[in-house]
Design a protein around this motif. Sequence first.
Motif, PDB file in Angstrom:
ATOM      1  N   VAL B  12     -23.678  -0.479  -8.587  1.00  0.00           N
ATOM      2  CA  VAL B  12     -22.457  -0.420  -7.796  1.00  0.00           C
ATOM      3  C   VAL B  12     -21.271  -0.795  -8.668  1.00  0.00           C
ATOM      4  CG1 VAL B  12     -21.184  -1.498  -5.932  1.00  0.00           C
ATOM      5  CG2 VAL B  12     -23.580  -0.939  -5.634  1.00  0.00           C
ATOM      6  N   SER B  13     -20.313   0.058  -8.736  1.00  0.00           N
ATOM      7  CA  SER B  13     -19.118  -0.322  -9.480  1.00  0.00           C
ATOM      8  C   SER B  13     -17.929   0.523  -9.044  1.00  0.00           C
ATOM      9  CB  SER B  13     -19.341  -0.156 -10.983  1.00  0.00           C
ATOM     10  OG  SER B  13     -19.663   1.189 -11.242  1.00  0.00           O
ATOM     11  N   ARG B  14     -18.171   1.814  -8.764  1.00  0.00           N
ATOM     12  CA  ARG B  14     -17.104   2.712  -8.351  1.00  0.00           C
ATOM     13  C   ARG B  14     -16.465   2.198  -7.058  1.00  0.00           C
ATOM     14  NH1 ARG B  14     -17.306   7.220  -5.432  1.00  0.00           N
ATOM     15  NH2 ARG B  14     -19.518   6.906  -5.076  1.00  0.00           N
ATOM     16  N   ALA B  15     -15.152   2.359  -6.961  1.00  0.00           N
ATOM     17  CA  ALA B  15     -14.487   1.923  -5.736  1.00  0.00           C
ATOM     18  C   ALA B  15     -14.609   3.002  -4.676  1.00  0.00           C
ATOM     19  CB  ALA B  15     -13.026   1.633  -6.017  1.00  0.00           C
ATOM     20  N   ALA B  16     -15.099   2.659  -3.492  1.00  0.00           N
ATOM     21  CA  ALA B  16     -15.154   3.619  -2.398  1.00  0.00           C
ATOM     22  C   ALA B  16     -13.817   3.630  -1.674  1.00  0.00           C
ATOM     23  CB  ALA B  16     -16.276   3.265  -1.435  1.00  0.00           C
ATOM     24  N   ILE B  17     -13.277   2.438  -1.511  1.00  0.00           N
ATOM     25  CA  ILE B  17     -12.024   2.311  -0.774  1.00  0.00           C
ATOM     26  C   ILE B  17     -11.134   1.300  -1.455  1.00  0.00           C
ATOM     27  CG2 ILE B  17     -11.036   1.393   1.362  1.00  0.00           C
ATOM     28  CD1 ILE B  17     -13.127   2.745   2.878  1.00  0.00           C
ATOM     29  N   GLU B  18      -9.877   1.668  -1.627  1.00  0.00           N
ATOM     30  CA  GLU B  18      -8.902   0.692  -2.114  1.00  0.00           C
ATOM     31  C   GLU B  18      -7.783   0.583  -1.096  1.00  0.00           C
ATOM     32  OE1 GLU B  18      -8.087   1.189  -6.576  1.00  0.00           O
ATOM     33  OE2 GLU B  18      -9.443   2.816  -6.023  1.00  0.00           O
ATOM     34  N   LEU B  19      -7.551  -0.619  -0.654  1.00  0.00           N
ATOM     35  CA  LEU B  19      -6.448  -0.885   0.269  1.00  0.00           C
ATOM     36  C   LEU B  19      -5.368  -1.579  -0.548  1.00  0.00           C
ATOM     37  CD1 LEU B  19      -8.827  -2.292   2.979  1.00  0.00           C
ATOM     38  CD2 LEU B  19      -7.566  -0.165   3.203  1.00  0.00           C
ATOM     39  N   ILE B  20      -4.221  -0.937  -0.645  1.00  0.00           N
ATOM     40  CA  ILE B  20      -3.182  -1.453  -1.520  1.00  0.00           C
ATOM     41  C   ILE B  20      -1.969  -1.874  -0.707  1.00  0.00           C
ATOM     42  CG2 ILE B  20      -1.705  -0.946  -3.498  1.00  0.00           C
ATOM     43  CD1 ILE B  20      -3.840   1.265  -4.191  1.00  0.00           C
ATOM     44  N   ASP B  21      -1.775  -3.171  -0.625  1.00  0.00           N
ATOM     45  CA  ASP B  21      -0.586  -3.736   0.021  1.00  0.00           C
ATOM     46  C   ASP B  21      -0.346  -3.151   1.413  1.00  0.00           C
ATOM     47  OD1 ASP B  21       0.855  -5.838  -0.784  1.00  0.00           O
ATOM     48  OD2 ASP B  21       2.629  -4.686  -1.366  1.00  0.00           O
ATOM     49  N   ILE B  22      -1.407  -3.064   2.190  1.00  0.00           N
ATOM     50  CA  ILE B  22      -1.325  -2.435   3.512  1.00  0.00           C
ATOM     51  C   ILE B  22      -0.730  -3.399   4.533  1.00  0.00           C
ATOM     52  CG2 ILE B  22      -2.699  -1.558   5.432  1.00  0.00           C
ATOM     53  CD1 ILE B  22      -3.358   0.394   3.513  1.00  0.00           C
ATOM     54  N   ARG B  23       0.220  -2.900   5.293  1.00  0.00           N
ATOM     55  CA  ARG B  23       0.755  -3.661   6.423  1.00  0.00           C
ATOM     56  C   ARG B  23       0.737  -2.742   7.639  1.00  0.00           C
ATOM     57  NH1 ARG B  23       6.332  -6.722   5.046  1.00  0.00           N
ATOM     58  NH2 ARG B  23       5.469  -8.421   6.272  1.00  0.00           N
ATOM     59  N   LYS B  24       0.485  -3.341   8.794  1.00  0.00           N
ATOM     60  CA  LYS B  24       0.575  -2.561  10.023  1.00  0.00           C
ATOM     61  C   LYS B  24       1.334  -3.364  11.055  1.00  0.00           C
ATOM     62  CE  LYS B  24      -0.043   0.602  13.057  1.00  0.00           C
ATOM     63  NZ  LYS B  24       0.438   1.972  12.903  1.00  0.00           N
ATOM     64  N   ALA B  25       2.459  -2.824  11.486  1.00  0.00           N
ATOM     65  CA  ALA B  25       3.272  -3.509  12.487  1.00  0.00           C
ATOM     66  C   ALA B  25       3.142  -2.799  13.817  1.00  0.00           C
ATOM     67  CB  ALA B  25       4.727  -3.524  12.042  1.00  0.00           C
ATOM     68  N   PHE B  26       3.063  -3.560  14.881  1.00  0.00           N
ATOM     69  CA  PHE B  26       3.145  -2.998  16.234  1.00  0.00           C
ATOM     70  C   PHE B  26       4.413  -3.522  16.876  1.00  0.00           C
ATOM     71  CE2 PHE B  26      -1.549  -2.647  15.834  1.00  0.00           C
ATOM     72  CZ  PHE B  26      -1.630  -1.278  16.043  1.00  0.00           C
ATOM     73  N   GLY B  27       5.031  -2.712  17.714  1.00  0.00           N
ATOM     74  CA  GLY B  27       6.255  -3.145  18.375  1.00  0.00           C
ATOM     75  C   GLY B  27       7.447  -2.893  17.471  1.00  0.00           C
ATOM     76  N   THR B  28       8.647  -3.015  18.054  1.00  0.00           N
ATOM     77  CA  THR B  28       9.855  -2.763  17.274  1.00  0.00           C
ATOM     78  C   THR B  28      10.827  -3.917  17.445  1.00  0.00           C
ATOM     79  OG1 THR B  28      10.647  -1.506  19.165  1.00  0.00           O
ATOM     80  CG2 THR B  28       9.781  -0.236  17.304  1.00  0.00           C
ATOM     81  N   GLY B  29      11.792  -3.988  16.554  1.00  0.00           N
ATOM     82  CA  GLY B  29      12.848  -4.998  16.642  1.00  0.00           C
ATOM     83  C   GLY B  29      12.301  -6.405  16.593  1.00  0.00           C
ATOM     84  N   ALA B  30      12.778  -7.208  17.527  1.00  0.00           N
ATOM     85  CA  ALA B  30      12.413  -8.626  17.518  1.00  0.00           C
ATOM     86  C   ALA B  30      10.949  -8.824  17.880  1.00  0.00           C
ATOM     87  CB  ALA B  30      13.299  -9.390  18.502  1.00  0.00           C
ATOM     88  N   GLU B  31      10.355  -7.792  18.485  1.00  0.00           N
ATOM     89  CA  GLU B  31       8.964  -7.953  18.935  1.00  0.00           C
ATOM     90  C   GLU B  31       7.945  -7.473  17.912  1.00  0.00           C
ATOM     91  OE1 GLU B  31       8.619  -6.181  22.834  1.00  0.00           O
ATOM     92  OE2 GLU B  31      10.342  -7.392  23.445  1.00  0.00           O
ATOM     93  N   THR B  32       8.429  -7.094  16.731  1.00  0.00           N
ATOM     94  CA  THR B  32       7.512  -6.618  15.696  1.00  0.00           C
ATOM     95  C   THR B  32       6.490  -7.692  15.356  1.00  0.00           C
ATOM     96  OG1 THR B  32       9.303  -5.328  14.779  1.00  0.00           O
ATOM     97  CG2 THR B  32       7.364  -5.624  13.399  1.00  0.00           C
ATOM     98  N   ALA B  33       5.231  -7.306  15.394  1.00  0.00           N
ATOM     99  CA  ALA B  33       4.169  -8.233  15.009  1.00  0.00           C
ATOM    100  C   ALA B  33       3.274  -7.504  14.020  1.00  0.00           C
ATOM    101  CB  ALA B  33       3.380  -8.674  16.232  1.00  0.00           C
ATOM    102  N   TYR B  34       2.882  -8.188  12.968  1.00  0.00           N
ATOM    103  CA  TYR B  34       1.999  -7.574  11.975  1.00  0.00           C
ATOM    104  C   TYR B  34       0.549  -7.818  12.361  1.00  0.00           C
ATOM    105  CZ  TYR B  34       5.985  -6.451   9.123  1.00  0.00           C
ATOM    106  OH  TYR B  34       7.158  -5.907   8.689  1.00  0.00           O
ATOM    107  N   ALA B  35      -0.138  -6.757  12.742  1.00  0.00           N
ATOM    108  CA  ALA B  35      -1.563  -6.871  13.073  1.00  0.00           C
ATOM    109  C   ALA B  35      -2.367  -7.020  11.788  1.00  0.00           C
ATOM    110  CB  ALA B  35      -2.023  -5.652  13.856  1.00  0.00           C
ATOM    111  N   VAL B  36      -1.841  -6.424  10.716  1.00  0.00           N
ATOM    112  CA  VAL B  36      -2.467  -6.565   9.395  1.00  0.00           C
ATOM    113  C   VAL B  36      -1.324  -6.760   8.410  1.00  0.00           C
ATOM    114  CG1 VAL B  36      -3.776  -5.403   7.589  1.00  0.00           C
ATOM    115  CG2 VAL B  36      -4.438  -5.104   9.976  1.00  0.00           C
ATOM    116  N   ASP B  37      -1.475  -7.725   7.515  1.00  0.00           N
ATOM    117  CA  ASP B  37      -0.364  -8.069   6.633  1.00  0.00           C
ATOM    118  C   ASP B  37      -0.822  -8.176   5.185  1.00  0.00           C
ATOM    119  OD1 ASP B  37       2.193  -8.553   6.008  1.00  0.00           O
ATOM    120  OD2 ASP B  37       2.369 -10.472   7.051  1.00  0.00           O
ATOM    121  N   ARG B  38      -0.141  -7.436   4.324  1.00  0.00           N
ATOM    122  CA  ARG B  38      -0.375  -7.470   2.872  1.00  0.00           C
ATOM    123  C   ARG B  38      -1.852  -7.517   2.532  1.00  0.00           C
ATOM    124  NH1 ARG B  38       2.929 -11.580   3.223  1.00  0.00           N
ATOM    125  NH2 ARG B  38       5.007 -10.881   3.778  1.00  0.00           N
ATOM    126  N   LEU B  39      -2.529  -6.475   2.921  1.00  0.00           N
ATOM    127  CA  LEU B  39      -3.966  -6.393   2.688  1.00  0.00           C
ATOM    128  C   LEU B  39      -4.216  -5.695   1.351  1.00  0.00           C
ATOM    129  CD1 LEU B  39      -6.861  -6.691   3.723  1.00  0.00           C
ATOM    130  CD2 LEU B  39      -6.545  -4.588   5.002  1.00  0.00           C
TER     131      LEU B  39
END
Lengths: 262, 372
Positions: B12-39
């Motif tokens: 095992v050595s090859r990368a199957a998946i690389e997640l690079i600096d992934i962020r996921k925000a839900f909501g907009t404006g003041a209600e923005t919440a990061y469900a996933v942050d800097r992954l």
Amino acid sequence: MKKLIALYVPAATLIGYIFLFAPLLVLVIYAFNAGRSTVVWEGFSLAWFAEALRDRGLRAGLQVSVIVAIASAALATMIGTSAALAVVKRPFAGKNLFSTLIIAPLVLPEIVLAVGLLVATVWTGVPLGYGTLIAGHVLVSIPFSFLIVRAAASGLDPRLDEAAADLGANGKQAFLRVTLPLLAPAILSAFLLCAVISFDNFVVSTFVSGVGSTPLPIQIYATLKSGLTPKINALGAMLIAVNVLVILVVMSRYLKTIRKQS
Amino acid sequence: MPPDITTEPAGVSRAAIELIDIRKAFGTGAETAYAVDRLNLTIKAGEFFTFLGPSGCGKTTTLRMIAGFEEPTSGRLLLDGRDVTGVPAHQRNVNTVFQSYALFPHLNVGENVGFGLSVKGVAKDEIRDRVKAALDSVHMTHAIDRKPSALSGGQQQRIALARALINRPSVLLLDEPFGALDLKLRREMQMEVKEMQRRLGITFIFVTHDQEEALTMSDRIAVMNNGVVQQVGGPVEIYERPANRFTAGFIGDMNLIEARITARNGDQFTLEAAGSRIDFPCTLPLQPGDACILAIRPEALHFVEGEAGGSVRFSGALGEAVYIGTDTVYALVLADGTRLHARVRNGDRPMPQAGAPATLACAPSAIRLLTQ
Ligand SMILES: Nc1ncnc2c1ncn2[C@@H]1O[C@H](COP(=O)(O)OP(=O)(O)O)[C@@H](O)[C@H]1O
Ligand SMILES: [Mg+2]
């Protein structure tokens, strides 16, 4: 006093049912009358059924009604289904307003719609005929197809779309192989109900049918003017039978989807 | 310490998946919440990789971004070295086993399993053979003509697995696949799925909130909390060398004791913890006055009488004792009110009385010093 109140509900129900169904019952009974009267019983006969089926005007009316019912129901079901899927599956601005407008013909006075349609046809110069008749019926039946398909679509698990995409299905494949088959019973119900609504329609038809495209209800009304015979009763009995059948099918399906969701 | 078994499977050595600096925000404006942050993560081909964390920490969201059901707000996602950010789900060579199974109710088992091949236009004969083989591998051949609704939860689970694996994906995603199964069936399926992954050599990305499940099944685990990865490592590393307070508290039972450095002499620290003075060798860059946390497993503690040299000792009054079969878990109330839990084998000594003074001790090597 208490006794009176306890009696009120069953009594009111009974009176209500008599009021609703007695005229229908009388109508159906006299369809089998041997004589010419619709109030005096003279013996059993099926002659009036044969008579009704032989009447030229009524047969022409029936043909118009069937064609218009099938065409308008097909169109209304397609439009209502598309609208329902858009509302359930896609977020877009003004969604609630859109739904309200689609259902609007249900609550607007039909006579107003009919006059509006007539004005529109005069204004655009479209001749009265099958086209205007079908368009009018589509208008009044869209709310029903929309409501029925929307109820079924909102009960679908959104994960199923994702599962289809996950397995490599593009949007069209997912729709044809998953969404459509799952909605098929609701779409069929919507089609049947729209067909019945078109078949029964009187008000809009009065305004927008043309010469040579007079649907059955208006033909019947015209026949009445030349005297009331059990022929009309026989026709009425046949229509009731078809309508009841369709409504039973549609309502049992609709109630089932509603119940499944709650 | 047991041997380190965190080394990856051979080849095992090859990368199957690389997640690079992934962020996921839900909501907009003041209600923005990061469900996933800097992954930032690299998952290797052939690995059994688990996202572990409490409910709502962002595990499902992460999985849905890999599957393509959800697009990251920012960051990039590589699949087999190819950037698939923005590529729709149906064009990714990834398959998912959904938590609710999501089997197609209008299709029978065989049609469900063959769905993926059928939309790709594979020939009917080949579909039939592969469906048979796939059902065989999950021991469900007998159900080929039945509707999903006629199957039990465990059986539906197997069908969902077969339906995904028949497509030979490069990555299989599993979102709490055993959440709805009872304990016994759950154990069975865990073993079976693990065995299947070994046999097929496909990368499995698994999501669970059950730490035991994660520890027994995974090659590597990412512990998540509040959308942020807390630690990535093999089961042994995660269990024995938690990187921070969250991981220490989330994985297994752990005593967490607030402490303060009082003196330092080279790598020899003196700490003050819950009223006890502790001498402790450590290489962390800490200075006298710094606060830290001592993490001690309950099973590392034992009762001592008199002076036992070389071990860390805590004295206090015995609190409640909970009998759990082979062991008993004792609570020791320390001078400042901190409760220390010790898991002790039954039969080694008579049950001490509640309220009696007692001393618990452990080897300095059994203590983990955490700074956050
Ligand atoms: N579609 C969505 N809209 C708004 N918030 C969401 C949505 N999906 C998930 N979230 C939020 O993101 C966070 C992480 O959710 P999720 O990834 O489902 O957690 P987990 O799978 O670890 O339990 C939760 O706080 C959840 O409320
Ligand atoms: Mg989840």
